[in-house]
Scaffold this motif. Sequence first.
Motif, PDB file in Angstrom:
ATOM      1  N   UNK A  50       0.834  -1.208   0.000  1.00 58.97           N
ATOM      2  CA  UNK A  50       0.000   0.000   0.000  1.00 58.97           C
ATOM      3  C   UNK A  50       0.864   1.253   0.000  1.00 58.97           C
ATOM      4  N   UNK A  51       1.931   1.241   0.790  1.00 61.30           N
ATOM      5  CA  UNK A  51       2.842   2.390   0.813  1.00 61.30           C
ATOM      6  C   UNK A  51       3.547   2.545  -0.529  1.00 61.30           C
ATOM      7  N   UNK A  52       3.914   1.419  -1.137  1.00 63.85           N
ATOM      8  CA  UNK A  52       4.563   1.467  -2.446  1.00 63.85           C
ATOM      9  C   UNK A  52       3.617   2.066  -3.492  1.00 63.85           C
ATOM     10  N   UNK A  53       2.338   1.693  -3.431  1.00 59.14           N
ATOM     11  CA  UNK A  53       1.356   2.278  -4.349  1.00 59.14           C
ATOM     12  C   UNK A  53       1.306   3.794  -4.196  1.00 59.14           C
ATOM     13  N   UNK A  54       1.258   4.261  -2.957  1.00 60.63           N
ATOM     14  CA  UNK A  54       1.200   5.705  -2.706  1.00 60.63           C
ATOM     15  C   UNK A  54       2.466   6.403  -3.216  1.00 60.63           C
ATOM     16  N   UNK A  55       3.611   5.806  -2.938  1.00 59.49           N
ATOM     17  CA  UNK A  55       4.878   6.390  -3.393  1.00 59.49           C
ATOM     18  C   UNK A  55       4.933   6.418  -4.917  1.00 59.49           C
ATOM     19  N   UNK A  56       4.469   5.346  -5.552  1.00 55.76           N
ATOM     20  CA  UNK A  56       4.470   5.280  -7.013  1.00 55.76           C
ATOM     21  C   UNK A  56       3.610   6.401  -7.602  1.00 55.76           C
ATOM     22  N   UNK A  57       2.424   6.622  -7.023  1.00 58.21           N
ATOM     23  CA  UNK A  57       1.550   7.693  -7.516  1.00 58.21           C
ATOM     24  C   UNK A  57       2.244   9.050  -7.403  1.00 58.21           C
ATOM     25  N   UNK A  79       6.218  -1.131 -12.799  1.00 61.00           N
ATOM     26  CA  UNK A  79       5.235  -0.058 -12.919  1.00 61.00           C
ATOM     27  C   UNK A  79       3.917  -0.582 -13.485  1.00 61.00           C
ATOM     28  N   UNK A  80       3.977  -1.476 -14.450  1.00 61.97           N
ATOM     29  CA  UNK A  80       2.766  -1.990 -15.084  1.00 61.97           C
ATOM     30  C   UNK A  80       1.865  -2.700 -14.077  1.00 61.97           C
ATOM     31  N   UNK A  81       2.472  -3.428 -13.138  1.00 66.38           N
ATOM     32  CA  UNK A  81       1.696  -4.122 -12.115  1.00 66.38           C
ATOM     33  C   UNK A  81       1.017  -3.115 -11.190  1.00 66.38           C
ATOM     34  N   UNK A  82       1.744  -2.067 -10.805  1.00 67.40           N
ATOM     35  CA  UNK A  82       1.162  -1.041  -9.938  1.00 67.40           C
ATOM     36  C   UNK A  82       0.028  -0.306 -10.650  1.00 67.40           C
ATOM     37  N   UNK A  83       0.202  -0.043 -11.933  1.00 68.65           N
ATOM     38  CA  UNK A  83      -0.844   0.620 -12.708  1.00 68.65           C
ATOM     39  C   UNK A  83      -2.069  -0.276 -12.794  1.00 68.65           C
ATOM     40  N   UNK A 111      -8.034   9.446 -11.645  1.00 66.25           N
ATOM     41  CA  UNK A 111      -7.790   9.617 -13.072  1.00 66.25           C
ATOM     42  C   UNK A 111      -6.830   8.534 -13.532  1.00 66.25           C
ATOM     43  N   UNK A 112      -6.757   8.270 -14.825  1.00 68.90           N
ATOM     44  CA  UNK A 112      -5.859   7.224 -15.324  1.00 68.90           C
ATOM     45  C   UNK A 112      -4.390   7.570 -15.042  1.00 68.90           C
ATOM     46  N   UNK A 113      -3.650   6.584 -14.581  1.00 71.58           N
ATOM     47  CA  UNK A 113      -2.233   6.791 -14.283  1.00 71.58           C
ATOM     48  C   UNK A 113      -1.408   6.695 -15.559  1.00 71.58           C
ATOM     49  N   UNK A 114      -0.204   7.244 -15.513  1.00 72.69           N
ATOM     50  CA  UNK A 114       0.731   7.158 -16.641  1.00 72.69           C
ATOM     51  C   UNK A 114       0.952   5.693 -16.978  1.00 72.69           C
ATOM     52  N   UNK A 115       0.866   5.391 -18.254  1.00 72.66           N
ATOM     53  CA  UNK A 115       1.044   4.015 -18.711  1.00 72.66           C
ATOM     54  C   UNK A 115      -0.273   3.337 -19.058  1.00 72.66           C
ATOM     55  N   UNK A 116      -1.383   3.855 -18.537  1.00 69.84           N
ATOM     56  CA  UNK A 116      -2.698   3.309 -18.858  1.00 69.84           C
ATOM     57  C   UNK A 116      -3.177   3.939 -20.156  1.00 69.84           C
ATOM     58  N   UNK A 117      -3.326   3.126 -21.198  1.00 69.40           N
ATOM     59  CA  UNK A 117      -3.839   3.644 -22.469  1.00 69.40           C
ATOM     60  C   UNK A 117      -5.310   3.998 -22.301  1.00 69.40           C
TER      61      UNK A 117
END
Length: 187
Positions: A50-57, A79-83, A111-117
């Motif tokens: 959960x912390x990694x998700x927040x940091x990634x965002x 990154x793809x897994x987190x997205x 909103x859609x994250x970077x990497x999400x088409x």
Amino acid sequence: MTLEDRLNDLLWVEKAAADRICADQQQAEHETYLLKCLAADHTSGLVTDAQLDEIFDRYQAVAGHGSMRRWNSLMPVKAELLIARRTNDPQHGPGPDGVWSGTWPLDGQPFPVRGQAVVYVLFDSTNAPCYVGSTGAFLTRLRKHEREGKQFAHWTAHPCKDRETAYQLEDKLLREHKPYLNRKSCR
């Protein structure tokens, strides 16, 4: 204004460009250091998923050129897994109809994250569709539209599994909506 004035202006532009290059290099070095430490902390259990998700965002919002490549080369969770994980999370993912929607500016909305088409539709203040586009960097693209002077009040974004699917949906929505800010009516 004289030629000397223009040359002085050019010197300022050259200095700003050199400063930006230096800042970009320093940012890349700091990102690399951060990611190495974060990878070790996540592997050892000091940082939860959960912390990694927040940091990634937060990282995505400020990361420089090559950031996803840097993340994927240094982090144990790609990154793809987190997205994908965020896309399936009701707090961050699309609404019940499978589509993100919101107003501009975003102000904490999912909103859609970077990497999400996605294929997105921008609407003006009268709710008329004014622009249709596709991107893998939604927030960056909306900011670009705003800098270019496109006036829009709200948006929808349709997730797509890949760019080819996005192109097909974009063509369909261009024909359907006939947005007045698009230069092309289909691909």
